[in-house]
Design a protein around this motif. Structure first.
Motif, PDB file in Angstrom:
ATOM      1  N   ARG A 123      -3.932  20.788  -7.791  1.00  0.00           N
ATOM      2  CA  ARG A 123      -3.820  21.027  -6.371  1.00  0.00           C
ATOM      3  C   ARG A 123      -3.053  19.897  -5.676  1.00  0.00           C
ATOM      4  O   ARG A 123      -3.122  18.739  -6.074  1.00  0.00           O
ATOM      5  CB  ARG A 123      -5.221  21.113  -5.738  1.00  0.00           C
ATOM      6  CG  ARG A 123      -6.103  22.180  -6.311  1.00  0.00           C
ATOM      7  CD  ARG A 123      -5.700  23.566  -5.886  1.00  0.00           C
ATOM      8  NE  ARG A 123      -6.693  24.547  -6.296  1.00  0.00           N
ATOM      9  CZ  ARG A 123      -7.717  24.917  -5.537  1.00  0.00           C
ATOM     10  NH1 ARG A 123      -7.865  24.394  -4.330  1.00  0.00           N
ATOM     11  NH2 ARG A 123      -8.577  25.795  -5.982  1.00  0.00           N
ATOM     12  N   SER A 171       0.806  18.614  -6.910  1.00  0.00           N
ATOM     13  CA  SER A 171      -0.266  18.469  -7.886  1.00  0.00           C
ATOM     14  C   SER A 171       0.040  17.417  -8.957  1.00  0.00           C
ATOM     15  O   SER A 171      -0.846  16.657  -9.357  1.00  0.00           O
ATOM     16  CB  SER A 171      -0.556  19.812  -8.550  1.00  0.00           C
ATOM     17  OG  SER A 171       0.620  20.334  -9.136  1.00  0.00           O
ATOM     18  N   ARG A 178      -4.788  24.232  -1.144  1.00  0.00           N
ATOM     19  CA  ARG A 178      -5.154  25.499  -1.801  1.00  0.00           C
ATOM     20  C   ARG A 178      -4.229  25.776  -2.990  1.00  0.00           C
ATOM     21  O   ARG A 178      -4.577  26.556  -3.869  1.00  0.00           O
ATOM     22  CB  ARG A 178      -5.060  26.648  -0.801  1.00  0.00           C
ATOM     23  CG  ARG A 178      -6.017  26.521   0.363  1.00  0.00           C
ATOM     24  CD  ARG A 178      -5.919  27.734   1.282  1.00  0.00           C
ATOM     25  NE  ARG A 178      -6.703  27.553   2.485  1.00  0.00           N
ATOM     26  CZ  ARG A 178      -8.006  27.784   2.575  1.00  0.00           C
ATOM     27  NH1 ARG A 178      -8.665  28.215   1.515  1.00  0.00           N
ATOM     28  NH2 ARG A 178      -8.646  27.588   3.719  1.00  0.00           N
ATOM     29  N   THR A 179      -3.068  25.142  -2.995  1.00  0.00           N
ATOM     30  CA  THR A 179      -2.111  25.323  -4.075  1.00  0.00           C
ATOM     31  C   THR A 179      -1.629  23.943  -4.543  1.00  0.00           C
ATOM     32  O   THR A 179      -2.076  22.914  -4.032  1.00  0.00           O
ATOM     33  CB  THR A 179      -0.902  26.144  -3.614  1.00  0.00           C
ATOM     34  OG1 THR A 179      -0.094  25.343  -2.749  1.00  0.00           O
ATOM     35  CG2 THR A 179      -1.330  27.416  -2.871  1.00  0.00           C
TER      36      THR A 179
END
Length: 123
Positions: free
Chosen positions: A31, A52, A99-100
């Protein structure tokens, strides 16, 4: 998932601080992680974010060239190195879990927030 931010404090204008945020209960390596801040009487605003794996970063125009975001996935930690601090940088700084894996400037794309750490820059 818990995010614990630390490293805030009182510093004179022109000084530096390094904020840290440790995540527990979740492996954050998939993330993005971000930093936001909220000054007294103002809305929360985006500061910086990192992808990430750390290959991409994004920063607000107001902090570009002064603040650097980095991360250590082995330690589940994100950092915000703040140099050349100005009185207008005074705020509570929050770390957030995206969220990503993509760094994002919009707070609705973050799903977990730390408790915040206060940064005060004196003139």
């Amino acid at each position: 998932v818990q995010l614990q931010a630390s490293g805030g404090g009182l510093v004179q204008a022109g000084g530096s601080l390094r904020l840290s945020c440790v995540a527990s209960g979740f492996i954050v390596s998939v993330r993005a992680l971000g930093w936001f801040r909220q000054a007294p009487g103002k809305e929360r605003e985006f500061v910086a974010a990192i992808s990430s794996r750390g290959g991409r970063t994004s920063a607000a125009d107001s902090v570009k060239g002064r603040f650097t975001v980095s991360r250590d996935n082995a330690e589940n930690t994100v950092y915000l190195q703040m140099n050349s601090l100005k009185p207008e940088d005074t705020a509570v700084y929050y770390c957030a879990l995206g969220r990503t894996g993509v760094p994002d400037m919009y707070d609705y794309n973050y799903e977990r927030w730390g408790q915040g750490t206060l940064v005060t820059v004196s003139s």
